[in-house]
Motif scaffolding. Structure first.
Motif, PDB file in Angstrom:
ATOM      1  N   VAL A   1       0.638  -1.231   0.002  1.00 13.20           N
ATOM      2  CA  VAL A   1      -0.090  -0.145  -0.292  1.00 13.20           C
ATOM      3  C   VAL A   1       0.637   1.198   0.209  1.00 13.20           C
ATOM      4  N   ALA A   2       1.522   1.324   0.126  1.00 17.35           N
ATOM      5  CA  ALA A   2       2.686   2.408   0.562  1.00 17.35           C
ATOM      6  C   ALA A   2       3.579   2.684  -0.891  1.00 17.35           C
ATOM      7  N   ASN A   3       3.518   1.351  -1.363  1.00 16.70           N
ATOM      8  CA  ASN A   3       5.043   2.028  -2.586  1.00 16.70           C
ATOM      9  C   ASN A   3       3.607   2.070  -3.749  1.00 16.70           C
ATOM     10  N   LEU A   4       2.030   2.396  -3.782  1.00 14.69           N
ATOM     11  CA  LEU A   4       1.019   2.655  -5.076  1.00 14.69           C
ATOM     12  C   LEU A   4       1.605   4.184  -4.889  1.00 14.69           C
ATOM     13  N   THR A   5       1.591   4.615  -5.930  1.00 15.86           N
ATOM     14  CA  THR A   5       1.020   5.577  -6.397  1.00 15.86           C
ATOM     15  C   THR A   5       0.168   6.228  -6.499  1.00 15.86           C
ATOM     16  N   PRO A   6      -0.549   7.387  -6.973  1.00 13.23           N
ATOM     17  CA  PRO A   6      -1.485   8.089  -8.178  1.00 13.23           C
ATOM     18  C   PRO A   6      -2.333   7.611  -9.315  1.00 13.23           C
ATOM     19  N   ASP A   7      -0.655   7.389 -10.342  1.00 16.41           N
ATOM     20  CA  ASP A   7      -1.191   6.762 -10.639  1.00 16.41           C
ATOM     21  C   ASP A   7      -2.227   5.596 -11.442  1.00 16.41           C
ATOM     22  N   LEU A   8      -1.281   4.537 -10.348  1.00 16.89           N
ATOM     23  CA  LEU A   8      -1.664   3.339 -10.436  1.00 16.89           C
ATOM     24  C   LEU A   8      -2.989   3.073  -9.673  1.00 16.89           C
ATOM     25  N   VAL A   9      -3.321   3.981  -9.075  1.00 22.56           N
ATOM     26  CA  VAL A   9      -4.166   4.136  -8.049  1.00 22.56           C
ATOM     27  C   VAL A   9      -5.993   4.671  -9.337  1.00 22.56           C
ATOM     28  N   ALA A  10      -5.109   5.813  -9.817  1.00 21.73           N
ATOM     29  CA  ALA A  10      -5.693   5.805 -11.021  1.00 21.73           C
ATOM     30  C   ALA A  10      -6.645   4.792 -11.508  1.00 21.73           C
ATOM     31  N   ARG A  11      -5.641   4.361 -12.198  1.00 19.28           N
ATOM     32  CA  ARG A  11      -5.470   2.597 -12.852  1.00 19.28           C
ATOM     33  C   ARG A  11      -6.829   1.468 -12.623  1.00 19.28           C
ATOM     34  N   PHE A  12      -6.456   1.375 -11.209  1.00 18.03           N
ATOM     35  CA  PHE A  12      -6.801   0.816 -10.740  1.00 18.03           C
ATOM     36  C   PHE A  12      -8.231   1.435 -11.339  1.00 18.03           C
ATOM     37  N   LYS A  13      -8.320   2.481 -10.642  1.00 19.14           N
ATOM     38  CA  LYS A  13     -10.104   2.755 -10.418  1.00 19.14           C
ATOM     39  C   LYS A  13     -10.545   3.037 -11.787  1.00 19.14           C
ATOM     40  N   THR A  14      -9.733   3.051 -12.601  1.00 19.08           N
ATOM     41  CA  THR A  14     -11.076   3.057 -14.343  1.00 19.08           C
ATOM     42  C   THR A  14     -10.829   1.010 -14.325  1.00 19.08           C
ATOM     43  N   ALA A  15     -10.384   0.751 -14.075  1.00 19.54           N
ATOM     44  CA  ALA A  15     -10.143  -0.785 -14.320  1.00 19.54           C
ATOM     45  C   ALA A  15     -11.524  -1.272 -13.691  1.00 19.54           C
ATOM     46  N   VAL A  16     -11.699  -1.111 -12.309  1.00 19.07           N
ATOM     47  CA  VAL A  16     -12.816  -0.761 -11.655  1.00 19.07           C
ATOM     48  C   VAL A  16     -14.268  -0.811 -12.570  1.00 19.07           C
ATOM     49  N   GLU A  17     -14.088   0.052 -13.200  1.00 19.15           N
ATOM     50  CA  GLU A  17     -15.460   1.523 -13.491  1.00 19.15           C
ATOM     51  C   GLU A  17     -15.321   0.433 -14.335  1.00 19.15           C
ATOM     52  N   LEU A  18     -14.196   0.553 -15.886  1.00 20.31           N
ATOM     53  CA  LEU A  18     -14.846   0.203 -17.187  1.00 20.31           C
ATOM     54  C   LEU A  18     -14.934  -1.586 -17.165  1.00 20.31           C
ATOM     55  N   GLY A  19     -14.364  -2.258 -15.909  1.00 22.44           N
ATOM     56  CA  GLY A  19     -14.327  -3.957 -15.608  1.00 22.44           C
ATOM     57  C   GLY A  19     -13.025  -4.426 -17.576  1.00 22.44           C
ATOM     58  N   ARG A  20     -12.018  -3.481 -17.244  1.00 15.98           N
ATOM     59  CA  ARG A  20     -11.014  -3.878 -18.568  1.00 15.98           C
ATOM     60  C   ARG A  20     -10.104  -2.936 -17.517  1.00 15.98           C
ATOM     61  N   TRP A  21      -8.420  -3.906 -18.034  1.00 20.27           N
ATOM     62  CA  TRP A  21      -7.607  -3.129 -18.195  1.00 20.27           C
ATOM     63  C   TRP A  21      -7.490  -1.927 -19.210  1.00 20.27           C
ATOM     64  N   PRO A  22      -6.411  -1.459 -18.846  1.00 19.95           N
ATOM     65  CA  PRO A  22      -6.187  -0.690 -20.394  1.00 19.95           C
ATOM     66  C   PRO A  22      -5.482  -0.802 -21.649  1.00 19.95           C
ATOM     67  N   ASP A  23      -4.886  -2.424 -21.629  1.00 17.67           N
ATOM     68  CA  ASP A  23      -4.679  -3.342 -22.387  1.00 17.67           C
ATOM     69  C   ASP A  23      -5.209  -3.829 -23.132  1.00 17.67           C
ATOM     70  N   GLY A  24      -6.840  -3.715 -22.349  1.00 13.20           N
ATOM     71  CA  GLY A  24      -8.337  -4.259 -23.460  1.00 13.20           C
ATOM     72  C   GLY A  24      -8.979  -5.456 -22.984  1.00 13.20           C
ATOM     73  N   ARG A  25      -7.642  -6.357 -21.626  1.00  9.42           N
ATOM     74  CA  ARG A  25      -8.491  -7.952 -21.021  1.00  9.42           C
ATOM     75  C   ARG A  25      -8.946  -7.763 -19.390  1.00  9.42           C
ATOM     76  N   SER A  26     -10.130  -8.392 -19.811  1.00  9.60           N
ATOM     77  CA  SER A  26     -11.132  -8.007 -18.926  1.00  9.60           C
ATOM     78  C   SER A  26     -10.563  -8.391 -17.512  1.00  9.60           C
ATOM     79  N   VAL A  27     -11.225  -7.563 -16.085  1.00  8.37           N
ATOM     80  CA  VAL A  27     -11.084  -7.651 -15.252  1.00  8.37           C
ATOM     81  C   VAL A  27     -11.704  -8.937 -13.922  1.00  8.37           C
ATOM     82  N   THR A  28     -11.174  -9.559 -13.355  1.00 12.40           N
ATOM     83  CA  THR A  28     -11.731 -10.706 -13.438  1.00 12.40           C
ATOM     84  C   THR A  28     -12.113 -10.446 -12.146  1.00 12.40           C
ATOM     85  N   PRO A  29     -12.984 -10.927 -11.469  1.00 10.47           N
ATOM     86  CA  PRO A  29     -13.903 -10.577 -10.039  1.00 10.47           C
ATOM     87  C   PRO A  29     -13.191 -10.350  -9.238  1.00 10.47           C
TER      88      PRO A  29
END
Length: 91
Positions: A7-35
């Motif tokens: 958690v201490a090593n998380l960056t704001p950019d990485l957290v933003a990517r996590f938020k996008t993945a949760v919202e869209l259900g896909r990773w930036p490369d297009g793969r689906s996010v598993t439950p």
């Protein structure tokens, strides 16, 4: 590496990517996010924000004070009263 170090090593950019993945259900490369990935991302977002973001700016924050103030300021409503039409011919 333990959970606190991760958690201490998380960056704001990485957290933003996590938020996008949760919202869209896909990773930036297009793969689906598993439950399980969605659950892990949400846990990481919550942990990061609890350490680095004020309570009012956290994901999912609800300002209950503003809601309570608004409900106290709202005028009281009166129930609608329906009257029966008088019997007989209408003009």
């Amino acid at each position: 590496m333990n959970y606190q170090e991760m958690v201490a090593n998380l960056t704001p950019d990485l957290v933003a990517r996590f938020k996008t993945a949760v919202e869209l259900g896909r990773w930036p490369d297009g793969r689906s996010v598993t439950p399980q990935q969605r659950e892990d991302c949400m846990a990481a977002i919550i942990a990061y924000e609890s350490l680095h973001v004020s309570a009012q700016e956290r994901t999912g924050y609800i300002d209950k004070g503003a809601k309570a103030r608004a409900s106290r300021a709202a005028p009281e409503t009166q129930p609608l009263k329906f009257e029966d039409e008088p019997s007989g011919e209408q003009q």
